[in-house]
Design a protein around this motif. Structure first.
Motif, mmCIF file in Angstrom:
data_model
loop_
_atom_site.group_PDB
_atom_site.id
_atom_site.type_symbol
_atom_site.label_atom_id
_atom_site.label_comp_id
_atom_site.label_asym_id
_atom_site.label_seq_id
_atom_site.Cartn_x
_atom_site.Cartn_y
_atom_site.Cartn_z
ATOM 1 N N ALA A 1 0.776 -1.206 0.340
ATOM 2 C CA ALA A 1 -0.280 -0.119 -0.341
ATOM 3 C C ALA A 1 0.656 1.199 0.078
ATOM 4 O O ALA A 1 0.151 2.094 -0.833
ATOM 5 N N ALA A 2 1.486 1.084 0.640
ATOM 6 C CA ALA A 2 3.056 2.506 0.881
ATOM 7 C C ALA A 2 3.464 2.768 -0.321
ATOM 8 O O ALA A 2 3.276 3.722 -0.696
ATOM 9 N N GLN A 3 3.651 1.510 -1.595
ATOM 10 C CA GLN A 3 4.575 1.636 -2.389
ATOM 11 C C GLN A 3 3.469 2.748 -3.267
ATOM 12 O O GLN A 3 3.825 3.293 -4.016
ATOM 13 N N LEU A 4 2.410 1.687 -3.506
ATOM 14 C CA LEU A 4 1.163 2.173 -4.418
ATOM 15 C C LEU A 4 0.909 3.660 -4.023
ATOM 16 O O LEU A 4 0.972 4.697 -4.954
ATOM 17 N N PHE A 5 0.574 4.209 -2.830
ATOM 18 C CA PHE A 5 -0.175 5.484 -3.086
ATOM 19 C C PHE A 5 0.789 6.775 -2.703
ATOM 20 O O PHE A 5 1.219 7.440 -3.277
ATOM 21 N N ALA A 6 2.313 6.325 -2.901
ATOM 22 C CA ALA A 6 3.676 6.626 -3.676
ATOM 23 C C ALA A 6 3.180 7.071 -4.334
ATOM 24 O O ALA A 6 3.891 8.432 -4.914
ATOM 25 N N GLU A 7 3.346 6.051 -5.098
ATOM 26 C CA GLU A 7 3.071 6.476 -6.763
ATOM 27 C C GLU A 7 2.192 6.663 -7.374
ATOM 28 O O GLU A 7 2.019 7.587 -8.233
ATOM 29 N N ARG A 8 0.643 6.418 -6.821
ATOM 30 C CA ARG A 8 -0.583 6.607 -7.810
ATOM 31 C C ARG A 8 -1.095 7.873 -7.144
ATOM 32 O O ARG A 8 -2.241 8.277 -7.534
ATOM 33 N N ALA B 1 4.534 8.417 -0.090
ATOM 34 C CA ALA B 1 3.130 7.678 1.040
ATOM 35 C C ALA B 1 2.884 8.104 2.045
ATOM 36 O O ALA B 1 1.351 8.722 2.406
ATOM 37 N N LEU B 2 3.875 8.940 2.963
ATOM 38 C CA LEU B 2 3.409 9.843 3.965
ATOM 39 C C LEU B 2 1.701 10.904 3.934
ATOM 40 O O LEU B 2 1.638 11.327 3.989
ATOM 41 N N ILE B 3 2.848 11.527 3.154
ATOM 42 C CA ILE B 3 3.044 12.667 2.257
ATOM 43 C C ILE B 3 1.205 12.482 1.753
ATOM 44 O O ILE B 3 -0.216 13.928 1.395
ATOM 45 N N ALA B 4 0.519 11.664 0.995
ATOM 46 C CA ALA B 4 -0.240 11.028 -0.016
ATOM 47 C C ALA B 4 -1.669 10.661 0.995
ATOM 48 O O ALA B 4 -2.831 11.238 1.000
ATOM 49 N N VAL B 5 -1.097 9.938 2.167
ATOM 50 C CA VAL B 5 -2.385 9.563 2.926
ATOM 51 C C VAL B 5 -2.915 11.070 4.014
ATOM 52 O O VAL B 5 -4.259 11.617 3.548
ATOM 53 N N VAL B 6 -1.946 11.871 3.898
ATOM 54 C CA VAL B 6 -1.833 12.749 4.898
ATOM 55 C C VAL B 6 -2.737 14.012 3.597
ATOM 56 O O VAL B 6 -3.927 14.461 4.381
#
Length: 200
Positions: A22-29, A110-115
């Protein structure tokens, strides 16, 4: 010969691998463009394996945040609570965060994508989360004002501005911006903005 993996150990490993995926995909997409199926497939599991570990989307988001903050959060808190002058600790905080971003670009993105996702979809709970994350910075600024090292300003506003600048510049660093230059510029900017005129 190593013992066979227990059911609990296997489930723990599966969960951890899904969080990494999930972290990898959140970071990418980004979060919105990442489906449950994509997370499961990236980790080599079925949709059913995902649902046996995460009941809601919020759970996987929380798990990704915990993976990053679990490593970085205690280090940042220790930096702010260490001995020494306030501006020195502020500089160390900025350096610690941005160095992490440079060394762990996928986790940072990934963290910034979630934020960003939470800011857009759940503004009220996001504001509560931000307020909680700023408490150590606010305490540092208040300490500096009491000691006379820092000028008078709104410590909550300043902490919020620093946190937003760090998130923005942390993303740039994670994408390849020169970390030493960014550390130097942000440290100079916030030292100048907060320093007492008597201490200048």
């Amino acid at each position: 010969m190593a013992g066979r993996e227990t059911r609990a150990e296997r489930q723990q490993r599966t969960r951890a691998e899904l969080v990494v995926s999930a972290a990898q995909l959140f970071a990418e997409r980004g979060v919105a463009a990442t489906s449950v199926e994509a997370i499961a497939e990236e980790a080599g599991y079925s949709r059913g394996a995902y649902h046996s570990n995460f009941e809601t989307r919020e759970e996987i988001l929380n798990a990704v945040v915990d993976r990053v903050v679990g490593k970085l959060g205690p280090e940042l808190a220790a930096t702010l609570r260490s001995e020494g002058d306030v501006l020195g600790r502020l500089a160390s905080y900025i350096c610690t965060f941005l160095t992490y971003c440079a060394q762990r670009p996928v986790e940072t993105r990934a963290l910034i994508a979630v934020v960003a996702h939470r800011a857009a979809t759940a503004a009220e709970s996001y504001d509560d989360l931000v307020a909680a994350s700023l408490s150590d910075l606010v305490a540092l600024f208040e300490e500096g004002q009491r000691s006379g090292e820092l000028r008078r300003f709104d410590p909550v506003m300043m902490a919020s501005m620093l946190r937003r600048a760090l998130d923005s510049e942390g993303l740039r660093v994670a994408l390849g911006a020169p970390v030493d230059h960014v550390i130097s510029e942000l440290t100079a900017t916030f030292s100048q903005a907060t320093r007492s005129n008597e201490k200048a």
